[in-house]
Design a protein around this motif. Structure first.
Motif, PDB file in Angstrom:
ATOM      1  N   MET A 161       5.795  13.943  23.276  1.00 20.60           N
ATOM      2  CA  MET A 161       5.926  13.016  23.071  1.00 20.60           C
ATOM      3  C   MET A 161       5.345  11.902  23.471  1.00 20.60           C
ATOM      4  N   ALA A 162       5.298  10.779  23.104  1.00 18.88           N
ATOM      5  CA  ALA A 162       4.107   9.454  22.499  1.00 18.88           C
ATOM      6  C   ALA A 162       5.043   8.607  22.926  1.00 18.88           C
ATOM      7  N   ARG A 163       4.432   8.299  24.298  1.00 21.92           N
ATOM      8  CA  ARG A 163       5.036   6.573  24.240  1.00 21.92           C
ATOM      9  C   ARG A 163       4.734   5.757  23.752  1.00 21.92           C
ATOM     10  N   TYR A 164       5.854   4.692  23.295  1.00 25.89           N
ATOM     11  CA  TYR A 164       5.462   3.657  22.610  1.00 25.89           C
ATOM     12  C   TYR A 164       4.593   2.818  23.472  1.00 25.89           C
ATOM     13  N   ASN A 165       3.726   2.635  23.016  1.00 25.75           N
ATOM     14  CA  ASN A 165       2.410   1.325  23.361  1.00 25.75           C
ATOM     15  C   ASN A 165       2.352   0.437  22.769  1.00 25.75           C
ATOM     16  N   PRO A 166       3.049  -0.907  22.585  1.00 22.15           N
ATOM     17  CA  PRO A 166       3.155  -2.159  21.412  1.00 22.15           C
ATOM     18  C   PRO A 166       1.442  -2.220  21.305  1.00 22.15           C
ATOM     19  N   LYS A 167       0.704  -2.864  22.337  1.00 14.61           N
ATOM     20  CA  LYS A 167       0.240  -3.829  22.271  1.00 14.61           C
ATOM     21  C   LYS A 167      -1.378  -2.714  21.116  1.00 14.61           C
ATOM     22  N   ASP A 168      -1.567  -1.923  21.398  1.00 15.57           N
ATOM     23  CA  ASP A 168      -2.114  -0.933  20.411  1.00 15.57           C
ATOM     24  C   ASP A 168      -1.896  -0.952  19.552  1.00 15.57           C
ATOM     25  N   VAL A 169      -0.198  -0.295  18.817  1.00 18.17           N
ATOM     26  CA  VAL A 169       0.284  -0.539  17.573  1.00 18.17           C
ATOM     27  C   VAL A 169       0.420  -1.766  16.803  1.00 18.17           C
ATOM     28  N   GLU A 170       0.620  -2.619  17.539  1.00 18.00           N
ATOM     29  CA  GLU A 170       1.028  -4.014  17.344  1.00 18.00           C
ATOM     30  C   GLU A 170      -0.187  -4.430  16.272  1.00 18.00           C
ATOM     31  N   ALA A 171      -1.501  -3.967  16.956  1.00 24.62           N
ATOM     32  CA  ALA A 171      -2.368  -4.863  16.819  1.00 24.62           C
ATOM     33  C   ALA A 171      -2.937  -4.306  15.794  1.00 24.62           C
ATOM     34  N   LYS A 172      -2.926  -3.081  15.606  1.00 28.98           N
ATOM     35  CA  LYS A 172      -2.951  -2.241  14.734  1.00 28.98           C
ATOM     36  C   LYS A 172      -2.719  -2.220  13.644  1.00 28.98           C
ATOM     37  N   TRP A 173      -1.447  -2.279  13.090  1.00 31.04           N
ATOM     38  CA  TRP A 173      -0.636  -2.748  12.029  1.00 31.04           C
ATOM     39  C   TRP A 173      -1.000  -4.665  11.212  1.00 31.04           C
ATOM     40  N   ARG A 174      -0.741  -4.930  12.523  1.00 29.60           N
ATOM     41  CA  ARG A 174      -1.563  -6.459  11.857  1.00 29.60           C
ATOM     42  C   ARG A 174      -3.047  -6.085  10.912  1.00 29.60           C
ATOM     43  N   ALA A 175      -3.313  -5.341  11.925  1.00 27.13           N
ATOM     44  CA  ALA A 175      -5.179  -5.506  10.734  1.00 27.13           C
ATOM     45  C   ALA A 175      -5.097  -4.829   9.435  1.00 27.13           C
ATOM     46  N   ILE A 176      -4.366  -4.015   9.283  1.00 30.04           N
ATOM     47  CA  ILE A 176      -3.745  -3.382   8.526  1.00 30.04           C
ATOM     48  C   ILE A 176      -3.366  -4.558   7.335  1.00 30.04           C
ATOM     49  N   TRP A 177      -1.846  -5.173   7.838  1.00 29.78           N
ATOM     50  CA  TRP A 177      -1.648  -6.274   6.903  1.00 29.78           C
ATOM     51  C   TRP A 177      -2.586  -7.583   6.146  1.00 29.78           C
ATOM     52  N   ASP A 178      -3.015  -8.121   7.144  1.00 28.72           N
ATOM     53  CA  ASP A 178      -4.737  -8.752   6.397  1.00 28.72           C
ATOM     54  C   ASP A 178      -5.925  -7.647   6.081  1.00 28.72           C
ATOM     55  N   GLU A 179      -6.036  -6.673   5.554  1.00 33.81           N
ATOM     56  CA  GLU A 179      -7.240  -5.921   4.963  1.00 33.81           C
ATOM     57  C   GLU A 179      -6.370  -6.181   3.619  1.00 33.81           C
ATOM     58  N   ARG A 180      -4.692  -5.540   3.775  1.00 30.67           N
ATOM     59  CA  ARG A 180      -3.857  -5.391   2.661  1.00 30.67           C
ATOM     60  C   ARG A 180      -3.803  -6.704   1.773  1.00 30.67           C
ATOM     61  N   GLU A 181      -3.891  -8.024   2.262  1.00 29.52           N
ATOM     62  CA  GLU A 181      -3.345  -8.635   1.819  1.00 29.52           C
ATOM     63  C   GLU A 181      -2.318  -8.404   1.681  1.00 29.52           C
ATOM     64  N   THR A 182      -0.898  -8.256   2.648  1.00 26.54           N
ATOM     65  CA  THR A 182       0.100  -7.667   2.311  1.00 26.54           C
ATOM     66  C   THR A 182       0.982  -9.013   1.537  1.00 26.54           C
ATOM     67  N   PHE A 183       0.772 -10.337   2.984  1.00 29.89           N
ATOM     68  CA  PHE A 183       1.586 -11.224   2.239  1.00 29.89           C
ATOM     69  C   PHE A 183       1.036 -11.956   1.445  1.00 29.89           C
ATOM     70  N   ARG A 184       0.373 -12.002   0.553  1.00 31.24           N
ATOM     71  CA  ARG A 184      -0.666 -12.763  -0.092  1.00 31.24           C
ATOM     72  C   ARG A 184       0.461 -13.113  -1.359  1.00 31.24           C
ATOM     73  N   THR A 185       1.060 -15.007  -1.824  1.00 31.56           N
ATOM     74  CA  THR A 185       1.703 -15.098  -2.519  1.00 31.56           C
ATOM     75  C   THR A 185       1.840 -14.854  -3.638  1.00 31.56           C
ATOM     76  N   PRO A 186       2.678 -14.156  -3.884  1.00 29.81           N
ATOM     77  CA  PRO A 186       2.264 -13.868  -5.932  1.00 29.81           C
ATOM     78  C   PRO A 186       2.385 -14.652  -6.291  1.00 29.81           C
ATOM     79  N   ASP A 187       1.602 -14.195  -7.581  1.00 30.28           N
ATOM     80  CA  ASP A 187       1.698 -15.283  -9.025  1.00 30.28           C
ATOM     81  C   ASP A 187       3.668 -16.083 -10.136  1.00 30.28           C
ATOM     82  N   ALA A 188       2.916 -17.083 -10.268  1.00 27.85           N
ATOM     83  CA  ALA A 188       4.075 -17.589 -10.493  1.00 27.85           C
ATOM     84  C   ALA A 188       4.992 -17.208 -11.395  1.00 27.85           C
TER      85      ALA A 188
END
Length: 861
Positions: free
Chosen positions: A1-28
């Motif tokens: 069982m791995a204890r959930y570590n929000p500090k590391d996990v959260e930073a990791k996923w934010r970096a991934i969203w950033d890098e992949r431009e997950t929240f870029r607005t689609p074109d019209a």
RNA sequence: GCCCCAGUGGCGAAAUGGUAGACGCGGCAGACUCAAAAUCUGUUGGCCGCAAGGCCGUGUUGGUUCGAGUCCGACCUGGGGCACCA
């Protein structure tokens, strides 16, 4: 069982969203998908984010992420409402330049917002204090000017005679200037106004179409606009030497024969004229000018009047003379700035008449009252009735009498039926530095001239000082002095800046294409507008939301926009509150300095350092002055961002205030860990087709019910109820642990977890990504489609219906859903408990509400 | 003064006119522990009762209804807004 570590996990996923431009607005139109514009009211960069912001942006994020998962092209932008008074206050108090202060705050708050993991397309960010934004706003202002929607007239402001400056209402404290302490005066200044009253009817009528707005806000706007119909009628001067008379507005023309005086506003032109010749009148007017301009102050203050020497004739009887008073409660901006007083049927007029000994003549007879004896005491009669003591109106009911009075006034040529509004034109001039300069120059020869569009923006100069009171633009060596665009002669610039509500009245349209050369890119705005879901505080129910509706209409009439309503859906969320703590000496202390102990059911609060007992105050809006603020970073450090987001949405309905508590955030943190433990315990690679043993089927049914419940909860803005379902569902998962599960139950768990990861993603996006990845899923949960449910599985499979006898619950029956009424009735009457309670009673009636309840009406036999 | 909103356990709350108190916090009891924290389990509106069960209960008060937290009237208390805070 791995204890959930929000500090590391959260930073990791934010970096991934950033890098992949997950929240870029689609074109019209991208992907042929429908568009969805989710917008939270953009923040004023006041310093630091507080948990109130967390709640606001987390809610918007729930909607944005949910709609993305549901297959929409989502626009979810962020910007800064960056002009305003606080920056100038900071400049005066700390000597920091408003621009520096503002951009520094933006930098801090941007990082804080990013920490929250809100799915924003940051590439579209702008601040209203960027010349690139406010320059285009100046162009829009000139459009309105060209169309006659912007004009100049005199307006009343709060004036601080010591600081020699205009004060905002919030800077007037008990009628005194907040810095100088000097009594504030009302002063008339020539100012710019926008003709919102042109749109009064349209703005009211449009409210009916806003089905996804709270009724409360629609009602507030309707009342604010305050459409009323009545009579404008002139009371001619009795003095032969004067021509004309006093034109009054009344919504009660049926009570004209109950008139006992005429009163005019202290700012009425006639009052000026009287004051010029009568020192006592001048003194009274001067007294009325003391005090602030706010309606609350004027209306709640003591009603005072001054009897002028002037008399007027009653419009329907030249021989009937009425005195003219100047009264402090008459508003020059409403109606004609003059009224006739009918004390019998208006409480304020009655108070005034009693105070100054004026006659009180009842002219509306209540139903059941006797005309010979009916009298008005301390309470005006405002109810329905029939006109009496009213000559040609006698015998008419109120509405008929109103119509008859208007008709007679029109025939006599002394008045007309009119519609008037409480709404006044929007005064947009501010005698301040930190705002959008009004792009006008004044030439001695040519008068007011618009700055040519190719000379925009009129840029705010940076080299200003706040060491002296007043608007520094007035003292600036070069800003003011310019040449006339028409004749080339000497001219001066307008030094007033625009109300910051102008900045926020069109920013949502700029987000459609924040890079466009024109203020608004028509094609982009056509695609993205209206905002599908707007979210913000109810404090904006009237001003901001009304101004934005007005500007949208003005721009639509100009052909710039194709919608007339900017916000199709509106949600007004509540604040985050916190208990306040103070020491015995009254000093406020921060929550972090206080230790709270629970002894049985009593709570004790003490200072951590000294052990001094602390007085615990009510939960109130977080404010710096009461020091009851908690910082999002500290929370994120201790519990993670997801827990904070979850808590502010789980503990109260979103439209209501939520109280921040340590226990509450810990509860959210516990849920995050319990959820993670479920994913962590699930072996990877189990199929997703549940088998048919009872436990697997039951879990699968729960999963489908959860999908339905959460989908409905998000659509209906019932986040707290949705999250409660998640708690219950996690408990259910814990009751079917992976380690002892049969293969088919494991498969049911896999189905459940796959759904759960996607269902919690809008609320706890980081944890959801980690969970999604742990299932071995491909791609991001932020890009995964929303789970769907099978209605057959989501439906209840067995019902327990309560059986009531005379409204009291006496038993229950088990029934399949959809079982007929006859079957329900039969089962109910056969139930042992029911039978027992029916002893000695005879059944009169059985009411069966299908799948709900059975009520037996019985009475003693 | 005018306008608007809200009152449900110790607390935050839930409940298309249909089993009031789901879910969370706190409390109590227990497990684990040398102990504590954390975690887990049970319990938790009030009153009566060994229990089965019963009575009362959604700010107050009156009404509509087979049935009211929910609808209608009056009242009480608290909160918010009132045009230059945003």
């Amino acid at each position: 069982m791995a204890r959930y570590n929000p500090k590391d996990v959260e930073a990791k996923w934010r970096a991934i969203w950033d890098e992949r431009e997950t929240f870029r607005t689609p074109d019209a139109g991208e992907g042929g998908r429908a568009k969805y514009y989710a917008l939270e009211m953009f923040p004023y960069p006041s310093g630091r984010l507080h948990v109130g912001h967390v709640r606001n942006y987390a809610m918007g994020d729930v909607i944005a992420r949910f709609k993305r998962a549901r297959g929409f092209n989502v626009l979810h932008p962020m910007g800064w409402d960056a002009f305003g008074l606080a920056a100038e206050n900071a400049a005066m108090e700390r000597g920091v330049h408003p621009k520096t202060w503002t951009y520094d705050n933006i930098a801090v708050m941007r990082e804080q917002l990013k920490l929250l993991g809100v799915s924003i397309d940051w590439s579209r960010e702008f601040a209203t204090c960027d010349p690139a934004y406010y320059g285009r706003q100046q162009a829009l202002f000139l459009e309105l000017y060209k169309r006659g929607l912007a004009y100049r007239k005199e307006g009343v402001v709060n004036w601080d005679p010591v600081d020699m400056t205009v004060l905002a209402n919030e800077q007037v404290v008990d009628g005194l200037g907040w810095r100088s302490g000097a009594p504030v005066e009302k002063r008339r200044l020539t100012q710019w106004f926008l003709r919102i009253t042109d749109y009064a009817d349209d703005l009211i009528d449009g409210l009916k179409t806003l089905e996804r707005w709270p009724d409360k806000v629609r009602l507030m706007q309707e009342n604010w606009i305050g459409r009323s119909s009545g009579l404008k009628v002139t009371f001619p001067f009795a003095d032969e030497a004067r021509t004309g008379g006093v034109e009054v507005y009344t919504t009660r023309p049926d009570t004209l024969f109950g008139a006992s005086f005429v009163a005019i506003a202290p700012d009425h032109p006639l009052a000026d004229e009287i004051a010029a010749a009568d020192p006592a009148a001048a003194a009274f007017v001067a007294e009325c000018r003391r005090g602030g301009t706010s309606e609350a102050e004027i209306e709640a203050g003591e009603k005072k009047g001054y009897r002028t020497g002037l008399a007027v004739e009653h419009p329907f009887d030249p021989s009937w003379r009425l005195p003219v008073w100047i009264a402090n409660f008459i508003l020059m901006d409403y109606g004609t700035g003059a009224i006739f007083g009918c004390p019998a049927h208006d409480q304020r007029d009655l108070d005034f008449a009693r105070k100054y000994g004026l006659p009180v003549t009842p002219v509306v007879l209540p139903p059941d009252a006797d005309a010979a004896t009916f009298a008005v005491g301390d309470e005006a009669y405002v109810g329905p009735g029939v006109a009496f003591n009213s000559r040609f109106l006698d015998g008419l009911a109120v509405d008929a009498a109103k119509a008859a009075a208007i008709a007679r006034a029109e025939t006599d040529g002394i008045g007309a039926g009119v519609t008037v509004y409480r709404l006044r034109d929007w005064g947009v001039s501010r005698q301040r530095y930190w705002g959008c300069p009004i792009p006008i120059v004044y030439c001695e020869a040519c008068g007011a001239q618009p700055v040519p569009v190719d000379q925009l923006p009129v840029v705010l100069p940076d080299d200003v000082a706040f060491d002296k009171p007043g608007n520094p633009l007035l003292r600036h060596p070069t800003f003011r002095h310019t040449t006339c665009p028409a004749c080339g002669g000497k001219a001066v610039r307008e030094t007033d800046t625009l109300d910051t509500f102008v900045d926020s009245a069109w920013y949502f349209a700029r987000f459609a294409d924040p890079f466009a050369a024109a203020p608004i890119n028509g094609a982009a705005a056509d695609y993205w507008l209206p905002v599908d879901q707007y979210i913000g505080g109810v404090e904006h129910a009237v001003l901001h939301l009304l101004y934005a509706r007005f500007v949208t209409r003005a721009l639509a009439d100009d052909g710039v926009l194709s919608v007339r309503e900017p916000f199709a859906g509106l949600f007004t969320q509540g604040m985050v509150t916190h208990e306040s703590y103070r020491r015995q000496n009254g000093d406020w202390v921060e929550p972090a300095e206080v230790d709270i102990e629970q002894e049985g059911e009593t709570r004790r609060a003490r200072l951590i350092d000294t052990g001094e007992a602390v007085i615990v105050g009510d939960a109130e809006k977080m404010s710096k002055s009461k020091r009851n603020v908690v910082s999002p970073e500290a929370i994120a450090d201790a519990y993670g961002v997801d827990a904070a987001r979850l808590f502010v949405m789980s503990d109260s309905p979103p439209e209501r205030d939520v109280q921040w508590t340590t226990g509450g955030i810990k509860g959210a943190w516990r849920l995050a860990n319990r959820i993670w433990d479920q994913f962590d315990a699930q072996p990877p690679g189990t199929g997703v087709a549940p088998g048919d043993d009872a436990a697997a089927v039951a879990l699968s049914r729960s999963t489908h019910r959860l999908i339905k419940a959460l989908t409905d909860a998000i659509e209906g803005f019932r986040f707290n109820s949705g999250i409660a379902r998640v708690y219950a569902f996690v408990s259910e998962l814990e009751a079917s642990p992976a380690r002892s599960a049969s293969p088919s139950l494991l498969a049911a768990r896999a189905e459940a977890l796959s759904a759960l990861a996607r269902l919690i993603a809008p609320f706890m996006p980081h944890l959801a990504e980690e969970a999604w990845a742990s299932l071995g899923a491909v791609g991001l949960v932020a890009e995964a489609p929303w789970p769907t449910y099978d209605p057959a599985l989501a439906a209840e499979d067995a019902l327990v219906l309560p059986v009531q006898i005379n409204g009291k619950r006496r038993g229950e029956v088990r029934l399949a859903p959809g079982a007929g009424e006859a079957a329900a009735r039969e089962l109910a009457l056969e139930d042992d408990a029911v039978k027992r309670h029916l002893v000695g009673l005879s059944v009169r009636k059985v009411i069966v509400v299908p799948d709900r309840i059975i009520n037996i009406v019985a009475s003693p036999a």
